[in-house]
Design a protein around this motif. Structure first.
Motif, mmCIF file in Angstrom:
data_model
loop_
_atom_site.group_PDB
_atom_site.id
_atom_site.type_symbol
_atom_site.label_atom_id
_atom_site.label_comp_id
_atom_site.label_asym_id
_atom_site.label_seq_id
_atom_site.Cartn_x
_atom_site.Cartn_y
_atom_site.Cartn_z
ATOM 1 N N THR A 27 44.274 42.790 43.197
ATOM 2 C CA THR A 27 45.311 42.611 44.210
ATOM 3 C C THR A 27 44.900 41.519 45.190
ATOM 4 O O THR A 27 43.790 41.020 45.165
ATOM 5 C CB THR A 27 45.544 43.918 44.978
ATOM 6 N N VAL A 29 44.642 41.891 48.448
ATOM 7 C CA VAL A 29 43.732 42.401 49.483
ATOM 8 C C VAL A 29 42.292 42.424 48.981
ATOM 9 O O VAL A 29 41.357 42.228 49.759
ATOM 10 C CB VAL A 29 44.214 43.788 49.943
ATOM 11 N N ASP A 30 42.116 42.616 47.664
ATOM 12 C CA ASP A 30 40.765 42.529 47.107
ATOM 13 C C ASP A 30 40.165 41.152 47.341
ATOM 14 O O ASP A 30 39.019 41.019 47.772
ATOM 15 C CB ASP A 30 40.816 42.791 45.607
ATOM 16 N N VAL A 33 39.313 40.719 50.998
ATOM 17 C CA VAL A 33 38.070 41.411 51.358
ATOM 18 C C VAL A 33 36.865 40.575 50.947
ATOM 19 O O VAL A 33 35.922 40.386 51.724
ATOM 20 C CB VAL A 33 38.036 42.802 50.689
#
Lengths: 84, 138
Positions: A27, A29-30, A33
């Motif tokens: 994704t 957001v991965d 991060v």
């Protein structure tokens, strides 16, 4: 004792390992991060470069980079959340 | 080599070790929430070690002065304050954009909190409204 080149190499290994998650991550957001962790690592890397070259001006560069990375991550998080 | 250089090198070595641990956790963990937990905590600790270690190490060299330690402490305190904030914002964005939890996760406190707040916001209106209505009718 060990030498500063070894620490630079270890930081390079950590950056390469977290770059795996940037390319692989399922994704968005991965990937965000992983980029956030890489900016934290890069701040430490700039501080080490300041010691490597013996110039204190690189510490200011590291502080400005940390501030800009924090603002960028906050802006991306607001964008993902639907604000902004 | 003096004592300040040795202490600084040990701190920098610990910091790089925690950097490698954080990127390892970024690879090995199954979920974006678990990844964020392990990676942010250990990367913050590692950068504290590296930055304070460089500040102490520079005191032992011939070009070092006390300004090195002051500036590195400023950078370390800034990272210590802002890293949890960015992690919190990213994780809230991940939860609100609907990324599911790992199937092995057993507890979801944030959803319980949201449901409790929703029920609390919905339910007290009805018990408050009904006695007033009954009192008004009687």
């Amino acid at each position: 004792m060990i030498g500063i080149n070894v620490y630079l190499a270890l930081i390079a290994i950590a950056t390469l390992l977290s770059m795996y998650r940037v390319f692989r991550g399922p994704t968005t957001v991965d990937r965000l991060v992983a980029v956030d962790i890489m900016t934290t690592i890069t701040t430490g890397l700039m501080v080490l470069f300041a010691l490597y070259y013996g110039r204190m001006i690189f510490l200011d560069v590291a502080l400005v980079y940390a501030i800009l990375a924090f603002g960028g991550v906050i802006a991306f998080a607001r964008y993902m959340e639907g604000g902004l | 080599m003096n004592a300040l250089t040795a202490v600084g090198e040990i701190l920098v070595l610990l910091g790089t070790f925690f950097y490698i641990l954080s990127s390892l956790g970024l690879i090995r963990m199954p979920d974006v929430y678990n990844r964020m937990q392990t990676a942010t905590k250990s990367a913050t600790l590692g950068s504290l070690g590296v930055i304070i270690g460089v500040g102490i190490w520079a005191l032992g060299t011939d070009f070092g002065s006390a300004a090195w330690l002051t500036k590195t402490i400023v950078i370390a305190v800034f990272l210590l304050l802002t890293n949890p904030i960015s992690a919190h914002a990213l994780i809230r964005a991940a939860y609100k954009s609907g990324i599911p939890l790992w199937e092995g996760s057993v507890v979801d406190r944030y959803r319980e909190h949201l449901e409790a707040k929703e029920k609390e916001a919905g339910s007290p209106k009805n018990p408050d409204e009904t006695p007033i209505k009954e009192g008004g009718v009687e």
